[in-house]
Design an enzyme around this catalytic site. Sequence first.
Site, PDB file in Angstrom:
ATOM      1  N   GLU A  73       0.824  -1.215   0.000  1.00 17.04           N
ATOM      2  CA  GLU A  73       0.000   0.000   0.000  1.00 17.04           C
ATOM      3  C   GLU A  73       0.855   1.261   0.000  1.00 17.04           C
ATOM      4  O   GLU A  73       2.039   1.218   0.368  1.00 17.04           O
ATOM      5  CB  GLU A  73      -0.956   0.001   1.195  1.00 17.04           C
ATOM      6  CG  GLU A  73      -0.263  -0.025   2.554  1.00 17.04           C
ATOM      7  CD  GLU A  73      -1.145   0.496   3.692  1.00 17.04           C
ATOM      8  OE1 GLU A  73      -1.693   1.605   3.574  1.00 17.04           O
ATOM      9  OE2 GLU A  73      -1.253  -0.216   4.709  1.00 17.04           O
ATOM     10  N   LYS A 100      -3.224  -1.967  15.611  1.00 19.37           N
ATOM     11  CA  LYS A 100      -2.729  -1.212  16.773  1.00 19.37           C
ATOM     12  C   LYS A 100      -3.806  -1.088  17.834  1.00 19.37           C
ATOM     13  O   LYS A 100      -4.987  -1.024  17.520  1.00 19.37           O
ATOM     14  CB  LYS A 100      -2.392   0.206  16.321  1.00 19.37           C
ATOM     15  CG  LYS A 100      -1.122   0.315  15.561  1.00 19.37           C
ATOM     16  CD  LYS A 100      -0.637   1.760  15.623  1.00 19.37           C
ATOM     17  CE  LYS A 100       0.686   1.897  14.926  1.00 19.37           C
ATOM     18  NZ  LYS A 100       0.541   1.797  13.473  1.00 19.37           N
TER      19      LYS A 100
HETATM   20  N1  PSU Z   1      -2.506   1.309  10.594  1.00 22.35           N
HETATM   21  C1  PSU Z   1      -1.164   1.453  10.686  1.00 22.35           C
HETATM   22  N2  PSU Z   1      -0.490   2.146   9.723  1.00 22.35           N
HETATM   23  C2  PSU Z   1      -1.149   2.702   8.651  1.00 22.35           C
HETATM   24  C3  PSU Z   1      -2.569   2.518   8.558  1.00 22.35           C
HETATM   25  C4  PSU Z   1      -3.194   1.819   9.541  1.00 22.35           C
HETATM   26  O1  PSU Z   1      -0.572   0.975  11.637  1.00 22.35           O
HETATM   27  O2  PSU Z   1      -0.510   3.340   7.803  1.00 22.35           O
HETATM   28  C5  PSU Z   1      -3.302   3.073   7.364  1.00 22.35           C
HETATM   29  C6  PSU Z   1      -3.631   1.942   6.373  1.00 22.35           C
HETATM   30  O3  PSU Z   1      -3.555   2.483   5.070  1.00 22.35           O
HETATM   31  C7  PSU Z   1      -5.079   1.629   6.712  1.00 22.35           C
HETATM   32  C8  PSU Z   1      -5.609   3.007   7.042  1.00 22.35           C
HETATM   33  O4  PSU Z   1      -5.796   1.042   5.646  1.00 22.35           O
HETATM   34  O5  PSU Z   1      -4.555   3.609   7.772  1.00 22.35           O
HETATM   35  C9  PSU Z   1      -6.868   2.940   7.850  1.00 22.35           C
HETATM   36  O6  PSU Z   1      -7.417   4.211   7.924  1.00 22.35           O
HETATM   37  P1  PSU Z   1      -8.912   4.388   8.481  1.00 22.35           P
HETATM   38  O7  PSU Z   1      -8.814   4.048   9.936  1.00 22.35           O
HETATM   39  O8  PSU Z   1      -9.229   5.833   8.232  1.00 22.35           O
HETATM   40  O9  PSU Z   1      -9.788   3.462   7.690  1.00 22.35           O
END
Ligand code: PSU
Length: 304
Positions: free
Chosen positions: A25, A159
Site C-alpha cells: 500500500e 494497533k
Molecule cells: N494502521 C497502521 N499504519 C497505517 C494505517 C493503519 O498501523 O498506515 C493506514 C492503512 O492504510 C489503513 C488506514 O488502511 O490507515 C486505515 O485508515 P482508516 O482508519 O481511516 O480506515
Amino acid sequence: MNKYLILSEEVRAGMAKGLPIVALESTIISHGMPYPQNVAMAREVEQIIRDNGAVPATIAIVAGKIKIGLSDEELEMFGSSKGIAKVSRRDLADVIASQKLGATTVATTMIAAQLAGIKFFVTGGLGGVHRGWEHNLDISADLDELAQTGVAVICAGAKSILDLPATLEYLETKGVPVIGYQTQNLPAFFTRDSGLPLALSSDDLAHIAAMIKIKWELGLNGGIVVANPIPEQDALAPDYINGIIESAVKEAEEKGIKGKDITPFLLGKIVEISGGKSLEANIKLVKNNAKIGATLAVQYFNQQ
Ligand code: PSU
Ligand code: MN
C-alpha cells in the site's frame, strides 16, 4: 486488464513469467510514517519481496490511473509530497476522475490488487473499529473490504489505538478468517500479544497457503488476514507503548480529530511521543511481514 490500471514493467514481466506478485500500500508511505524513513522503508520492503522469490507492486493513484508498481521516483514523491489524498473505497472514483495523487489504504490496495489479479498483500497494520465507537461509529472501510475482496493480507494485527476486541468481533461477523502465524493470540502491532485469542492459528505456511486456496475454491469470497507478530527482539514493552497510545488517543479526542484524519494523527503522535522508537518497530514489523508474505505467496503458487 481494467482500463484504469497501469502495470509497471517489473510487474508486467513478473506476471508474464508466472511469478507471484505481492501488493504493497501507499498510505503507509504518505500518511503512516515520516520522510525520509518512509521512502527507505518502501524500497527495502520491495527488495525483501524480491529476495524471497516474489515481485513487489506498490499501488497508488497517479494522473487518473491506478498504478500497480511504482518507480523509484514515484516512491520518493509519495513519501515527500504534502497534500496527497488518502484514498479509501469511497474516494477512489473521485480521485481518479480529478486526476489527483492518491495513496491507497488497505481497502483500496485490496480493490486494486483484485482488479490486477494479485492475491497477496503485505502491510503493517489493519484499520479497525475505533475506540469510542459506541458514541461515534468509526469503523474502517478496511474491514468491509476484507469481507468482500479476495486478497490475503499479511500484517502484524492492528494497533491498540483501536478497540481490538470489537475489531475481531466485526471480522468474525463478516466471516473473515484471521489466522495467527506462530501465535494463538491476535498480535497488537508494536507488541506480540493483545491477549485476545484467535480461533485460527498455524505455525506452518504450507497449511495457511492450503487454507487460502480452499477458501477461494469453495467460492467463499473475501479476504484473509494472516496475523504475523513483530519479532521478539523488535517488540516494544507493552506498558511503555500502551501509555503512549493512551495519550495520543486522549489528545485526538481533545482536538476533536475525526474520520480519515484520525489514524494518521495517532500514528504521527505515537512517533513523536516515542522519539522515533515506534517508527523503528513499525519498520521492522513491515519488513518481517514482507518476508513471510512473499514466502507464503510462493508456497501458494507452488501448490498443486
Ligand atoms: N494502521 C497502521 N499504519 C497505517 C494505517 C493503519 O498501523 O498506515 C493506514 C492503512 O492504510 C489503513 C488506514 O488502511 O490507515 C486505515 O485508515 P482508516 O482508519 O481511516 O480506515
Ligand atoms: Mn474511519
